[in-house]
Write a protein that holds these residues in place. Structure first.
Motif, PDB file in Angstrom:
ATOM      1  N   ALA A  19    -102.238   7.247  32.519  1.00 55.28           N
ATOM      2  CA  ALA A  19    -103.333   6.458  33.085  1.00 55.28           C
ATOM      3  C   ALA A  19    -103.173   4.983  32.734  1.00 55.28           C
ATOM      4  O   ALA A  19    -103.415   4.101  33.570  1.00 55.28           O
ATOM      5  CB  ALA A  19    -104.670   6.989  32.576  1.00 55.28           C
ATOM      6  N   GLN A  20    -102.752   4.703  31.511  1.00 55.13           N
ATOM      7  CA  GLN A  20    -102.527   3.315  31.108  1.00 55.13           C
ATOM      8  C   GLN A  20    -101.395   2.685  31.916  1.00 55.13           C
ATOM      9  O   GLN A  20    -101.462   1.514  32.292  1.00 55.13           O
ATOM     10  CB  GLN A  20    -102.211   3.247  29.609  1.00 55.13           C
ATOM     11  CG  GLN A  20    -103.403   3.558  28.724  1.00 55.13           C
ATOM     12  CD  GLN A  20    -103.025   3.689  27.255  1.00 55.13           C
ATOM     13  OE1 GLN A  20    -101.851   3.922  26.915  1.00 55.13           O
ATOM     14  NE2 GLN A  20    -103.985   3.539  26.373  1.00 55.13           N
ATOM     15  N   GLU A  21    -100.382   3.468  32.217  1.00 55.79           N
ATOM     16  CA  GLU A  21     -99.226   2.969  32.973  1.00 55.79           C
ATOM     17  C   GLU A  21     -99.566   2.742  34.447  1.00 55.79           C
ATOM     18  O   GLU A  21     -99.147   1.737  35.036  1.00 55.79           O
ATOM     19  CB  GLU A  21     -98.072   3.966  32.857  1.00 55.79           C
ATOM     20  CG  GLU A  21     -96.806   3.571  33.612  1.00 55.79           C
ATOM     21  CD  GLU A  21     -96.096   2.371  33.018  1.00 55.79           C
ATOM     22  OE1 GLU A  21     -95.354   1.708  33.760  1.00 55.79           O
ATOM     23  OE2 GLU A  21     -96.289   2.084  31.814  1.00 55.79           O
ATOM     24  N   THR A  22    -100.332   3.661  35.049  1.00 59.10           N
ATOM     25  CA  THR A  22    -100.618   3.580  36.487  1.00 59.10           C
ATOM     26  C   THR A  22    -101.894   2.810  36.807  1.00 59.10           C
ATOM     27  O   THR A  22    -102.082   2.353  37.935  1.00 59.10           O
ATOM     28  CB  THR A  22    -100.748   4.981  37.099  1.00 59.10           C
ATOM     29  OG1 THR A  22    -101.863   5.663  36.485  1.00 59.10           O
ATOM     30  CG2 THR A  22     -99.475   5.797  36.884  1.00 59.10           C
ATOM     31  N   GLY A  23    -102.794   2.690  35.815  1.00 57.00           N
ATOM     32  CA  GLY A  23    -104.082   2.061  36.056  1.00 57.00           C
ATOM     33  C   GLY A  23    -105.045   2.958  36.811  1.00 57.00           C
ATOM     34  O   GLY A  23    -106.113   2.529  37.244  1.00 57.00           O
ATOM     35  N   GLN A  24    -104.695   4.233  36.965  1.00 56.07           N
ATOM     36  CA  GLN A  24    -105.537   5.180  37.700  1.00 56.07           C
ATOM     37  C   GLN A  24    -106.248   6.099  36.701  1.00 56.07           C
ATOM     38  O   GLN A  24    -105.625   6.949  36.081  1.00 56.07           O
ATOM     39  CB  GLN A  24    -104.696   5.998  38.673  1.00 56.07           C
ATOM     40  CG  GLN A  24    -105.502   6.875  39.610  1.00 56.07           C
ATOM     41  CD  GLN A  24    -104.615   7.551  40.654  1.00 56.07           C
ATOM     42  OE1 GLN A  24    -103.762   8.367  40.328  1.00 56.07           O
ATOM     43  NE2 GLN A  24    -104.802   7.189  41.910  1.00 56.07           N
ATOM     44  N   TRP A  25    -107.566   5.916  36.589  1.00 54.85           N
ATOM     45  CA  TRP A  25    -108.338   6.652  35.591  1.00 54.85           C
ATOM     46  C   TRP A  25    -109.195   7.744  36.208  1.00 54.85           C
ATOM     47  O   TRP A  25    -109.712   8.605  35.502  1.00 54.85           O
ATOM     48  CB  TRP A  25    -109.229   5.677  34.814  1.00 54.85           C
ATOM     49  CG  TRP A  25    -108.421   4.692  34.035  1.00 54.85           C
ATOM     50  CD1 TRP A  25    -107.937   3.495  34.490  1.00 54.85           C
ATOM     51  CD2 TRP A  25    -107.955   4.830  32.698  1.00 54.85           C
ATOM     52  NE1 TRP A  25    -107.216   2.873  33.500  1.00 54.85           N
ATOM     53  CE2 TRP A  25    -107.208   3.669  32.391  1.00 54.85           C
ATOM     54  CE3 TRP A  25    -108.103   5.815  31.723  1.00 54.85           C
ATOM     55  CZ2 TRP A  25    -106.600   3.474  31.153  1.00 54.85           C
ATOM     56  CZ3 TRP A  25    -107.504   5.623  30.481  1.00 54.85           C
ATOM     57  CH2 TRP A  25    -106.765   4.462  30.212  1.00 54.85           C
TER      58      TRP A  25
END
Length: 207
Positions: A117-123
């Motif tokens: 999630a931190q890498e993709t920005g998708q939470w």
């Protein structure tokens, strides 16, 4: 007659708390207001006011927010993480009229999901076609810190329940799609409503 007047979901990042919240909100007479005491927002990302109270007022008097929230109709609650306001954690943990839902997940799974999630920005994912994926490195020392923090959080919750003579409803990430378990939670909360299906909007991320 309900034995609880409010509830709190004790959870951590990447444990499925958004999904559990959605299913709680599908129960008639139940409202979960999100991360009301997140240090950076109120309820949900970018929201800075709830119940007529803004961030600064909340931080100055968090129990006033609780009082406003609990004045609403039905059974109301919120999500609480280990980095949220410690005054609120201590207050609700000691309150026997506030039902305790304790959500857990395998720490390795939550660590990997957090890194992705931190890498993709998708939470949060509602459209499976928009899923973002990534391969992330595993850092042993970082995972050890993650594990230690989760263990300390769970120990603190357990101790709080023990010293106040309370019990919580423990639910694991892997049980979130089990209707029988979710309806058992509804029974624990003391509400008559039951689910016939799990929430269809949120999609599983980073399996």
């Amino acid at each position: 007659m309900q034995k609880f007047t409010s509830f709190v979901m004790f959870a951590a990042m990447r444990t499925g708390s958004n999904f559990l919240e959605a299913n709680l909100n599908a129960l008639n007479g139940v409202t979960c207001h999100g991360e009301v005491f997140n240090p950076h927002f109120m309820g949900k990302k970018d929201q800075t006011e709830m119940f007529g109270i803004d961030l600064a007022e909340r931080d100055a008097n968090p129990l006033a927010v609780l009082a406003r929230m609990r004045a609403e109709d039905g059974l109301v609650g919120f999500r609480l993480f280990q980095d949220h306001d410690s005054r609120v954690i201590d207050h609700v943990l000691a309150d026997p009229t506030c039902a305790k839902i304790i959500l857990t997940r395998n720490p390795l799974d939550s660590y990997v999901s957090l890194k992705i999630a931190q890498e993709t920005g998708q939470w949060k994912l509602q459209n499976a076609a928009k899923l973002k994926t990534a391969r992330v490195p595993f850092h042993a020392a970082e995972f050890e810190t993650h594990l230690a923090e989760l263990q300390a959080w769970q120990i603190a919750l357990l101790h709080g329940l023990q010293v106040s003579g309370q019990t919580g409803f423990y639910i694991d990430y892997d049980d979130l799609n089990d209707l029988d378990v979710l309806n058992g939670l509804a029974a624990f909360l003391g509400v008559e409503s039951r689910l016939t299906a799990t929430d269809p909007k949120l999609k599983k991320q980073n399996p």
